[in-house]
Design a protein around this motif. Structure first.
Motif, PDB file in Angstrom:
ATOM      1  N   PRO A  46       0.765  -1.163   0.030  1.00  0.00           N
ATOM      2  CA  PRO A  46       0.127  -0.004  -0.071  1.00  0.00           C
ATOM      3  C   PRO A  46       0.986   1.340   0.027  1.00  0.00           C
ATOM      4  N   GLY A  47       0.321   2.451  -0.565  1.00  0.00           N
ATOM      5  CA  GLY A  47       1.090   3.572  -0.729  1.00  0.00           C
ATOM      6  C   GLY A  47       1.373   4.218   0.610  1.00  0.00           C
ATOM      7  N   SER A  48       0.533   4.154   1.355  1.00  0.00           N
ATOM      8  CA  SER A  48       0.936   4.412   2.863  1.00  0.00           C
ATOM      9  C   SER A  48       1.947   3.999   3.678  1.00  0.00           C
ATOM     10  N   GLU A  49       1.934   2.793   3.335  1.00  0.00           N
ATOM     11  CA  GLU A  49       3.238   1.974   4.032  1.00  0.00           C
ATOM     12  C   GLU A  49       4.351   2.297   3.423  1.00  0.00           C
ATOM     13  N   LEU A  50       4.516   2.294   2.166  1.00  0.00           N
ATOM     14  CA  LEU A  50       5.577   2.386   1.290  1.00  0.00           C
ATOM     15  C   LEU A  50       6.233   3.817   1.703  1.00  0.00           C
ATOM     16  N   ILE A  51       5.312   4.914   1.763  1.00  0.00           N
ATOM     17  CA  ILE A  51       5.526   6.146   2.234  1.00  0.00           C
ATOM     18  C   ILE A  51       6.320   6.444   3.466  1.00  0.00           C
ATOM     19  N   GLU A  52       5.924   5.502   4.470  1.00  0.00           N
ATOM     20  CA  GLU A  52       6.373   5.282   5.646  1.00  0.00           C
ATOM     21  C   GLU A  52       7.626   4.779   5.728  1.00  0.00           C
ATOM     22  N   ARG A  53       8.028   3.882   5.135  1.00  0.00           N
ATOM     23  CA  ARG A  53       9.375   2.919   4.998  1.00  0.00           C
ATOM     24  C   ARG A  53      10.333   4.210   4.201  1.00  0.00           C
ATOM     25  N   LEU A  54       9.772   4.952   3.087  1.00  0.00           N
ATOM     26  CA  LEU A  54      10.665   5.646   2.539  1.00  0.00           C
ATOM     27  C   LEU A  54      11.028   6.853   3.318  1.00  0.00           C
ATOM     28  N   ASP A  55      10.108   7.322   3.899  1.00  0.00           N
ATOM     29  CA  ASP A  55      10.412   8.650   5.035  1.00  0.00           C
ATOM     30  C   ASP A  55      11.404   8.072   6.128  1.00  0.00           C
ATOM     31  N   ASP A  56      11.352   6.852   6.662  1.00  0.00           N
ATOM     32  CA  ASP A  56      12.342   6.503   7.662  1.00  0.00           C
ATOM     33  C   ASP A  56      13.625   6.227   7.031  1.00  0.00           C
ATOM     34  N   GLU A  57      13.815   5.911   5.594  1.00  0.00           N
ATOM     35  CA  GLU A  57      15.044   5.763   5.050  1.00  0.00           C
ATOM     36  C   GLU A  57      15.634   7.061   4.594  1.00  0.00           C
ATOM     37  N   LEU A  58      14.949   8.068   4.372  1.00  0.00           N
ATOM     38  CA  LEU A  58      15.188   9.471   3.964  1.00  0.00           C
ATOM     39  C   LEU A  58      15.872  10.037   5.252  1.00  0.00           C
ATOM     40  N   TYR A  59      15.108   9.945   6.420  1.00  0.00           N
ATOM     41  CA  TYR A  59      15.435  10.581   7.805  1.00  0.00           C
ATOM     42  C   TYR A  59      16.936  10.064   8.068  1.00  0.00           C
ATOM     43  N   ALA A  60      17.014   8.511   7.764  1.00  0.00           N
ATOM     44  CA  ALA A  60      18.185   8.135   8.417  1.00  0.00           C
ATOM     45  C   ALA A  60      19.610   8.708   7.446  1.00  0.00           C
ATOM     46  N   LEU A  61      19.258   8.787   6.341  1.00  0.00           N
ATOM     47  CA  LEU A  61      20.289   9.184   5.230  1.00  0.00           C
ATOM     48  C   LEU A  61      20.733  10.644   5.561  1.00  0.00           C
ATOM     49  N   ASN A  62      19.658  11.578   5.702  1.00  0.00           N
ATOM     50  CA  ASN A  62      19.760  12.856   5.964  1.00  0.00           C
ATOM     51  C   ASN A  62      20.648  13.080   7.153  1.00  0.00           C
ATOM     52  N   GLU A  63      20.315  12.278   8.310  1.00  0.00           N
ATOM     53  CA  GLU A  63      20.944  12.482   9.557  1.00  0.00           C
ATOM     54  C   GLU A  63      22.470  11.879   9.456  1.00  0.00           C
ATOM     55  N   ARG A  64      22.718  11.269   8.453  1.00  0.00           N
ATOM     56  CA  ARG A  64      24.090  10.762   8.517  1.00  0.00           C
ATOM     57  C   ARG A  64      24.932  11.209   7.162  1.00  0.00           C
ATOM     58  N   LEU A  65      24.155  11.763   6.294  1.00  0.00           N
ATOM     59  CA  LEU A  65      24.802  12.612   5.109  1.00  0.00           C
ATOM     60  C   LEU A  65      24.716  14.057   5.374  1.00  0.00           C
ATOM     61  N   GLY A  66      23.971  14.722   5.939  1.00  0.00           N
ATOM     62  CA  GLY A  66      23.649  16.053   6.304  1.00  0.00           C
ATOM     63  C   GLY A  66      22.305  16.244   5.701  1.00  0.00           C
ATOM     64  N   VAL A  67      21.699  17.307   6.658  1.00  0.00           N
ATOM     65  CA  VAL A  67      20.366  17.809   6.015  1.00  0.00           C
ATOM     66  C   VAL A  67      20.378  18.411   4.896  1.00  0.00           C
ATOM     67  N   GLY A  68      19.292  17.957   3.842  1.00  0.00           N
ATOM     68  CA  GLY A  68      19.261  18.688   2.923  1.00  0.00           C
ATOM     69  C   GLY A  68      19.750  17.613   1.541  1.00  0.00           C
ATOM     70  N   THR A  69      20.236  16.712   2.086  1.00  0.00           N
ATOM     71  CA  THR A  69      20.784  15.883   0.976  1.00  0.00           C
ATOM     72  C   THR A  69      19.630  15.213   0.081  1.00  0.00           C
ATOM     73  N   PHE A  70      18.531  14.817   0.789  1.00  0.00           N
ATOM     74  CA  PHE A  70      17.359  14.242  -0.065  1.00  0.00           C
ATOM     75  C   PHE A  70      16.335  15.553   0.515  1.00  0.00           C
ATOM     76  N   PRO A  71      16.162  16.241  -0.436  1.00  0.00           N
ATOM     77  CA  PRO A  71      15.129  17.522   0.468  1.00  0.00           C
ATOM     78  C   PRO A  71      13.728  16.974   0.149  1.00  0.00           C
ATOM     79  N   GLN A  72      13.381  16.483  -0.819  1.00  0.00           N
ATOM     80  CA  GLN A  72      11.900  16.224  -1.213  1.00  0.00           C
ATOM     81  C   GLN A  72      11.279  15.250  -0.124  1.00  0.00           C
ATOM     82  N   SER A  73       9.980  15.296  -0.080  1.00  0.00           N
ATOM     83  CA  SER A  73       9.187  14.338   0.941  1.00  0.00           C
ATOM     84  C   SER A  73       9.129  12.943   0.229  1.00  0.00           C
TER      85      SER A  73
END
Length: 493
Positions: A46-73
């Motif tokens: 489902p779209g809601s579950e995939l958005i939640e998983r991708l949001d967690d992935e983006l948060y972890a990458l932005n924390e490690r690589l720097g805020v703004g590395t992946f700026p979109q939602s």
């Protein structure tokens, strides 16, 4: 396929897998797609579950690589990846659901497979692949051979090899695969298993492409409905009759066999317990289940596309029927307007108001004739006088007498012909008695007719004139050779 310059340029423009590899966020997409759709074996999410998983992935990458590395939602990324011009994710709405679902496309599987091939491997096996090539070549050559002598020679060669191996084992010489051989074959098994699972997405995509082409053909069709129906049914049948369809169905039937499933699970468990394998691939443990789910999903896709196509055809037929009714109403309105106009003849003759259609299944089934029981008790003589001569003119042939005659003629013999019986016991009732001989039924003998030979039977008519009949040779053969008719009569049987 020839990889010349023009072909590669066209492939770069058309291939979604190539566009994925050259995209700016290729590393993000490939890592996320591999984690969700390959390692976890997700086929639809489902779209809601995939958005939640991708949001967690983006948060972890932005924390490690720097805020703004992946700026979109996360939703913006998913909309971009599933856009028609990209086609890396398939966005669709399942039946009875208002929430979009996502699935990886065949292009993602191809891109991931190419990226995995770039990794350096500490062990590269070649022996098992060479053996596989030789075995496949033998199967192709032997399977296409039509000469029985050549097939027999190949079978004898294989039997000789098996007999030699049996003799070595009986003598205590057991050839055991070494560590390198086991790792080589396990590497090939895992690669083939993952490739087979990835192929299901491409098979499913091919079915959807065929359905899309059929819809386009229906939308622009300008011929008759009958030809359209023949075209559609022929195209749908071509799915199962194509090489891809037959191969998929054979795989599906093979996998659905309970004995095959148990054998596959047992073999996987034994292989993973070998010390030479080391750390087994964790995805292989659920591979049979993933195969079943992927195959069932492909089958469900074909069924769903067939239902949608049927509804699409029904809607088109209703639209055409509505148009026909509009034309008929227009003709009626024009005819009513011209009815009272002089010098205008609107009379027309029709053979029938509607065609007479009789379908085979509309015919009534056979109804047995009910026989009414006859009660002969309590019969009283009538008072009226009438001519009863016709009742006494009917010829009755006593078949019990004829059967006894046959038994007497048989005596101790095994068989006797009808001509011999008639010679010793002439016909008394003419043709009726001759026909009765042919229809005799008795437990003590059977009647055999020889249509290849003919014999002549004669008898004297009531007027004294000799009559003849040419009939097939009839032979009465005893069914119980050890018991004669005289013994039956003596013992009261």
């Amino acid at each position: 396929m020839d990889l010349d310059y023009d072909r590669l340029v066209a492939l770069r423009k058309q291939s979604a897998a190539w566009r994925l590899l050259t995209a700016g966020n290729a590393a993000l997409m490939l890592s996320f797609f591999n984690k969700v759709f390959v390692e976890q074996g997700v086929r639809s999410i489902p779209g809601s579950e995939l958005i939640e998983r991708l949001d967690d992935e983006l948060y972890a990458l932005n924390e490690r690589l720097g805020v703004g590395t992946f700026p979109q939602s996360a939703k913006a990324y998913l909309d971009l990846w599933s856009a028609p011009e990209n086609g890396w994710l398939r966005k669709y709405y399942p039946p009875d659901s208002d929430e979009p679902h996502f699935d990886a496309s065949a292009a993602v599987e191809k891109a991931l497979s190419w990226v995995r091939s770039l990794e350096e491997r500490s062990f590269v096996g070649t022996e098992s692949r060479l053996n596989t090539i030789v075995d496949l070549l033998r199967q192709m050559t032997f399977g296409a051979e039509t000469d029985p002598e050549a097939r027999l020679a190949e079978l004898m060669r294989r039997r000789h090899e098996i007999n030699e191996e049996i003799a070595r084992v009986e003598a205590g010489e057991v050839d055991v695969l070494g560590s390198a051989g086991l790792r080589d074959r396990y590497q090939q098994v895992t690669a083939t298993a993952h490739g087979l699972l990835a192929d299901f997405r491409e098979v499913e995509a091919n079915f959807r492409d065929l359905d899309r082409e059929l819809r386009r053909k229906i939308a622009i069709w300008d011929g008759s409905k009958g030809r359209l129906l023949d075209e559609v049914l022929g195209s749908r049948e071509s799915i199962a009759e194509s090489d891809q369809g037959r191969s998929f169905q054979a795989f599906y039937d093979f996998l659905l066999t309970p004995r095959r499933q148990e054998e596959l699970k047992k073999l996987l468990a034994e292989v993973e317990s070998m010390d030479a394998i080391g750390e087994p691939d964790p995805r292989m443990r659920r591979m049979p289940r993933d195969w079943l789910e992927a195959a069932e999903r492909t089958q469900a896709t074909v069924r769903r596309l067939s239902d949608q196509l049927r509804r699409f055809l029904d809607d088109r037929v209703r639209s055409e029927d509505r148009r026909v009714m509009e034309l008929v109403q227009g003709i009626e309105s024009r005819a009513l307007a011209l009815r009272d106009v002089t010098h205008v003849d609107l009379a027309v003759e029709l053979d029938a108001a509607a065609p007479a259609i009789v379908l085979p299944m509309e015919r009534p089934l056979y109804t047995p004739v009910t026989r009414a029981p006859i009660d002969s008790t309590g019969i009283q003589a009538g008072d009226d006088e009438f001519a009863a001569d016709a009742l006494f003119e009917a010829t009755y042939v006593d078949t019990a007498r004829l059967a006894a005659t046959v038994h007497q003629a048989l005596g101790s013999r095994a068989q006797v012909s009808l001509s011999e019986i008639v010679r010793d016991h002439p016909l008394q009732q003419g043709l009726a008695e001759l026909v009765a001989y042919f229809a005799l039924s008795d437990d003590g003998f059977t009647t055999v007719f020889d249509d290849g030979r003919r014999e002549e039977i004669s008898w004297a008519g009531e007027d004294g004139i000799q009559k003849f009949a040419t009939v097939p040779v009839a032979i009465f053969a005893r069914t119980s050779p050890g018991i004669t008719w005289a013994q039956n009569q003596k013992e009261g049987r």
